[in-house]
Design a protein around this motif. Structure first.
Motif, mmCIF file in Angstrom:
data_model
loop_
_atom_site.group_PDB
_atom_site.id
_atom_site.type_symbol
_atom_site.label_atom_id
_atom_site.label_comp_id
_atom_site.label_asym_id
_atom_site.label_seq_id
_atom_site.Cartn_x
_atom_site.Cartn_y
_atom_site.Cartn_z
ATOM 1 N N PRO A 153 0.830 -1.216 0.000
ATOM 2 C CA PRO A 153 0.000 0.000 0.000
ATOM 3 C C PRO A 153 0.858 1.256 0.000
ATOM 4 C CG PRO A 153 0.046 -1.003 2.168
ATOM 5 C CD PRO A 153 0.743 -1.959 1.256
ATOM 6 N N ALA A 154 0.274 2.335 -0.576
ATOM 7 C CA ALA A 154 1.001 3.607 -0.636
ATOM 8 C C ALA A 154 0.947 4.291 0.719
ATOM 9 C CB ALA A 154 0.399 4.506 -1.704
ATOM 10 N N LEU A 155 2.028 5.009 1.058
ATOM 11 C CA LEU A 155 2.049 5.767 2.298
ATOM 12 C C LEU A 155 1.109 6.965 2.209
ATOM 13 C CD1 LEU A 155 5.886 5.704 3.102
ATOM 14 C CD2 LEU A 155 4.061 4.455 4.275
ATOM 15 N N LYS A 156 1.064 7.637 1.066
ATOM 16 C CA LYS A 156 0.176 8.766 0.831
ATOM 17 C C LYS A 156 -0.561 8.476 -0.479
ATOM 18 C CE LYS A 156 3.160 12.105 3.199
ATOM 19 N NZ LYS A 156 3.912 13.384 3.063
ATOM 20 N N PRO A 157 -1.735 7.875 -0.374
ATOM 21 C CA PRO A 157 -2.416 7.407 -1.594
ATOM 22 C C PRO A 157 -2.616 8.494 -2.640
ATOM 23 C CG PRO A 157 -3.461 6.513 0.366
ATOM 24 C CD PRO A 157 -2.471 7.518 0.852
ATOM 25 N N GLY A 158 -2.858 9.683 -2.262
ATOM 26 C CA GLY A 158 -3.113 10.722 -3.251
ATOM 27 C C GLY A 158 -1.853 11.255 -3.892
ATOM 28 N N GLU A 159 -0.736 11.033 -3.275
ATOM 29 C CA GLU A 159 0.497 11.619 -3.806
ATOM 30 C C GLU A 159 1.443 10.571 -4.374
ATOM 31 O OE1 GLU A 159 2.267 13.842 -0.680
ATOM 32 O OE2 GLU A 159 0.436 14.993 -0.243
ATOM 33 N N ALA A 160 1.177 9.316 -4.188
ATOM 34 C CA ALA A 160 2.109 8.261 -4.587
ATOM 35 C C ALA A 160 2.118 8.079 -6.102
ATOM 36 C CB ALA A 160 1.730 6.944 -3.926
ATOM 37 N N PHE A 197 10.747 -1.605 -10.562
ATOM 38 C CA PHE A 197 11.539 -0.489 -10.039
ATOM 39 C C PHE A 197 11.489 -0.423 -8.506
ATOM 40 C CE2 PHE A 197 11.099 0.814 -14.437
ATOM 41 C CZ PHE A 197 12.387 1.255 -14.725
ATOM 42 N N TYR A 198 10.393 -0.923 -7.924
ATOM 43 C CA TYR A 198 10.358 -0.994 -6.470
ATOM 44 C C TYR A 198 11.434 -1.977 -5.959
ATOM 45 C CZ TYR A 198 8.670 -1.662 -1.718
ATOM 46 O OH TYR A 198 8.588 -1.738 -0.346
ATOM 47 N N THR A 199 11.540 -3.113 -6.615
ATOM 48 C CA THR A 199 12.560 -4.096 -6.219
ATOM 49 C C THR A 199 13.960 -3.539 -6.447
ATOM 50 O OG1 THR A 199 11.033 -5.880 -6.825
ATOM 51 C CG2 THR A 199 13.348 -6.465 -6.516
ATOM 52 N N LEU A 200 14.160 -2.818 -7.560
ATOM 53 C CA LEU A 200 15.469 -2.187 -7.809
ATOM 54 C C LEU A 200 15.795 -1.166 -6.731
ATOM 55 C CD1 LEU A 200 15.525 -1.634 -11.686
ATOM 56 C CD2 LEU A 200 17.043 -3.095 -10.338
ATOM 57 N N ASP A 201 14.793 -0.408 -6.291
ATOM 58 C CA ASP A 201 15.018 0.559 -5.210
ATOM 59 C C ASP A 201 15.512 -0.139 -3.942
ATOM 60 O OD1 ASP A 201 14.901 3.176 -5.785
ATOM 61 O OD2 ASP A 201 12.773 3.442 -5.371
ATOM 62 N N ILE A 228 22.222 2.937 -3.564
ATOM 63 C CA ILE A 228 22.540 4.344 -3.867
ATOM 64 C C ILE A 228 21.483 4.954 -4.771
ATOM 65 C CG2 ILE A 228 24.248 5.867 -4.939
ATOM 66 C CD1 ILE A 228 26.390 3.879 -4.165
ATOM 67 N N ILE A 229 21.077 4.248 -5.804
ATOM 68 C CA ILE A 229 20.127 4.783 -6.778
ATOM 69 C C ILE A 229 18.705 4.722 -6.199
ATOM 70 C CG2 ILE A 229 19.176 4.478 -9.108
ATOM 71 C CD1 ILE A 229 21.835 3.220 -9.895
ATOM 72 N N SER A 230 17.920 5.788 -6.452
ATOM 73 C CA SER A 230 16.528 5.820 -5.978
ATOM 74 C C SER A 230 15.612 6.152 -7.143
ATOM 75 C CB SER A 230 16.354 6.876 -4.878
ATOM 76 O OG SER A 230 14.991 6.984 -4.520
ATOM 77 N N PHE A 231 14.558 5.321 -7.298
ATOM 78 C CA PHE A 231 13.530 5.578 -8.313
ATOM 79 C C PHE A 231 12.250 6.137 -7.703
ATOM 80 C CE2 PHE A 231 16.198 2.225 -10.107
ATOM 81 C CZ PHE A 231 16.490 2.752 -11.356
ATOM 82 N N GLY A 232 12.296 6.476 -6.409
ATOM 83 C CA GLY A 232 11.140 7.061 -5.744
ATOM 84 C C GLY A 232 10.064 6.062 -5.347
ATOM 85 N N THR A 270 10.296 4.950 -1.094
ATOM 86 C CA THR A 270 9.795 5.938 -0.124
ATOM 87 C C THR A 270 8.283 6.164 -0.244
ATOM 88 O OG1 THR A 270 10.329 7.708 -1.689
ATOM 89 C CG2 THR A 270 12.008 7.137 -0.047
ATOM 90 N N ALA A 271 7.670 5.654 -1.292
ATOM 91 C CA ALA A 271 6.250 5.903 -1.509
ATOM 92 C C ALA A 271 5.370 4.731 -1.088
ATOM 93 C CB ALA A 271 5.992 6.236 -2.985
ATOM 94 N N PHE A 272 5.953 3.556 -0.933
ATOM 95 C CA PHE A 272 5.154 2.369 -0.621
ATOM 96 C C PHE A 272 5.771 1.642 0.572
ATOM 97 C CE2 PHE A 272 4.590 3.287 -5.088
ATOM 98 C CZ PHE A 272 3.224 3.250 -5.249
ATOM 99 N N ALA A 273 4.913 1.044 1.405
ATOM 100 C CA ALA A 273 5.358 0.357 2.621
ATOM 101 C C ALA A 273 4.679 -1.008 2.701
ATOM 102 C CB ALA A 273 5.042 1.183 3.853
ATOM 103 N N PRO A 274 5.406 -2.081 2.413
ATOM 104 C CA PRO A 274 4.808 -3.426 2.503
ATOM 105 C C PRO A 274 4.491 -3.776 3.954
ATOM 106 C CG PRO A 274 7.167 -3.593 2.121
ATOM 107 C CD PRO A 274 6.837 -2.142 2.011
ATOM 108 N N GLU A 275 3.609 -4.727 4.127
ATOM 109 C CA GLU A 275 3.188 -5.127 5.460
ATOM 110 C C GLU A 275 3.395 -6.634 5.648
ATOM 111 O OE1 GLU A 275 -0.892 -3.950 5.478
ATOM 112 O OE2 GLU A 275 -0.419 -1.824 5.842
ATOM 113 N N GLY A 276 3.517 -7.036 6.912
ATOM 114 C CA GLY A 276 3.609 -8.457 7.241
ATOM 115 C C GLY A 276 4.859 -9.098 6.663
ATOM 116 N N PRO A 277 4.711 -10.292 6.101
ATOM 117 C CA PRO A 277 5.880 -11.008 5.561
ATOM 118 C C PRO A 277 6.540 -10.274 4.406
ATOM 119 C CG PRO A 277 3.843 -12.125 4.936
ATOM 120 C CD PRO A 277 3.463 -11.075 5.937
#
Length: 487
Positions: free
Chosen positions: A420-427, A434-438, A443-447, A450-457
């Protein structure tokens, strides 16, 4: 001594001496001097008669005197110590009752070929010519320590059979030969000593048999040779010791059989050698010691390398024939000194000189793996990580394989269960790749991270990907740095 005091056999020699005539007492081609003890008075000569001839024998005007004798039974001792004999002495096919004594004598040519003697004492003798003992048979020590021969010393086919004698059966220590030591087919039952000897030409020991089990069969420490040592098909039972020898040409041991079980078969430490040849269908039973040797070209068959070798500080220019690195590395694994980094560097340099960079890299990788076994547990763990990740920098494509594998796994998981997104309206729009690459690339960030936070496992999976990313990056940097810093 008057001629009327001589036996008929001695009178015949006396008359021939002044003219340099040849006297032959042999009765046929099968006449064996080993049977000389049974020869009768018709061919028996007293050694003191020969001594008188050599020191004060008759001379004939216009003739060159010499003692040229075959097939005689020589009784008593031929004592010529400190004497000067300015003529040729040829006592071939003779049987000697006592050991000739030539200590510190000065002679011209001396020939004892095919004779049978109980030994020879000739320390510090000087021969202004050749000393020939071709196919001579000795039942005692042959002492030539400190001898000086301006020509060659011939011992081809000679037999020295004195296994119970004290000391080496052939003593040539500190001898100086102006030409060759010619001894192919020599048979010596007991040690042979060449320590400190100087041979201007070549030492020939092809097909020789040196039999001294449990002892030093050939002691050639500090031997100096002007050319080469040829010992092809040598059969040595005991140690060959060439410590400190100088052989600018070839030390040839092709097809040689070196046997010293539980001991040292070949010691060539601290030597300077042009080429060392160890190949063929021979064998080496016992340790091979080449510590601190300097060899321009080392011809070594991996199949001949024994289970115990000592190679610390061995330097060689070329290593032939060309074999895969895995075969050569077996030799380094057997080093009795344990892990010797210098040996790996020498092998690496040899492959690089041959243009085989892949084999050179394999040797360096084997070196790092061998070094890892000497580290404490945490060093071994870190080493295994570097090895698994990038092969210590010698397998850079392996890092890409790890990255693609983790990227594929993370992308599939997060595509099936998007965090889920941390800020649904701004994510931004979620991208599992690209999330996995992040997560993987520290060093490299695709943004995405910082925009999504997985939960549980799935959160634990993200932690694992971040940790693997840092470990992978650290091992890549360490390995690449090591590889780039290498010449």
């Amino acid at each position: 001594m008057e001629i009327d005091e001589l036996t008929p056999a001695e009178a015949r020699i006396w008359r021939a001496f002044a003219r340099g005539d040849y006297v032959d007492f042999r009765t046929g081609p099968d006449d064996d001097p080993a049977d000389g003890a049974a020869w009768g008075p018709e061919r028996t000569v007293r050694a003191r008669v020969l001594r008188t001839l050599l020191l004060d024998g008759p001379r004939a005007s216009g003739e060159i005197p010499s003692l040229d004798l075959s097939g005689a039974r020589i009784t008593g001792g031929l004592h010529l110590q400190y004497a000067t004999v300015e003529l040729a002495v040829r006592l071939k096919n003779c049987w000697f009752e006592e050991v000739p004594r030539l200590y510190a004598a000065r002679l011209w040519e001396i020939n004892l070929s095919e004779s049978v003697l109980p030994g020879l004492i000739a320390h510090a003798v000087r021969v202004d010519g050749v000393l020939r003992m071709t196919r001579a048979r000795f039942t005692g020590l042959v002492r030539l320590a400190g001898a000086e021969v301006t020509g060659s010393l011939y011992l081809e086919g000679a037999r020295i059979d004195a296994p119970d004698a004290e000391g080496p059966v052939l003593q040539l220590n500190q001898a100086a030969l102006g030409a060759d030591l010619w001894a192919p087919g020599l048979r010596a039952r007991g040690p042979v000593r060449l320590t400190g000897a100087s041979v201007t030409g070549t030492v020939h020991l092809k097909d020789a048999v040196l039999d001294a089990p449990g002892r030093t069969a050939l002691d050639a420490q500090s031997l100096v040779v002007g050319s080469s040592v040829t010992a092809g098909c040598l059969d040595a039972r005991g140690t060959l010791d060439f410590r400190g020898a100088r052989v600018p040409g070839t030390l040839e041991l092709t097809h040689a059989r070196l046997s010293c079980p539980g001991g040292i078969a070949l010691r060539a430490t601290s030597c300077v050698i042009g080429e060392l040849w160890l190949f063929g269908d021979g064998r080496i039973e016992g340790a091979l010691r080449l510590r601190r040797a300097r060899i321009d070209s080392l011809s070594l068959d991996p199949d001949l390398v024994p289970d115990e070798v000592y190679l610390n500080d061995l330097t060689y220019g070329a290593l032939v024939p060309q074999h895969p690195a895995e075969r050569r590395l077996q030799m380094l694994e057997r080093d009795g000194d344990g892990y010797v980094p210098y040996s790996y560097e020498q092998l690496t340099a040899a492959y690089r000189r041959n243009g085989d960079d892949d084999a050179a890299r394999r040797v360096q990788l084997a070196k790092l793996r061998r070094h890892r076994r000497t580290l404490p547990w945490y060093g071994r763990v870190w080493g295994r990580l570097q090895d698994a990740a990038v092969g210590y920098g010698f397998r850079p494509l392996r890092a890409g394989a790890w990255l693609l594998s983790l990227l594929a796994a993370g992308s599939v998981v997060y595509a099936l269960a998007p965090p889920p997104a941390l800020k649904p309206g701004e994510a931004p729009d979620f991208s599992p790749v690209f999330y996995t690459l992040d997560l993987l690339l520290p060093i490299i960030s695709f943004g995405q991270e910082t925009a999504f936070a997985p939960e549980g496992p799935y959160q634990w999976l993200s932690y694992a990907l971040v940790l693997m990313g840092w470990l992978l990056a650290s091992t890549v940097i360490a390995g690449v740095t090591r590889s780039v810093s290498r010449p």
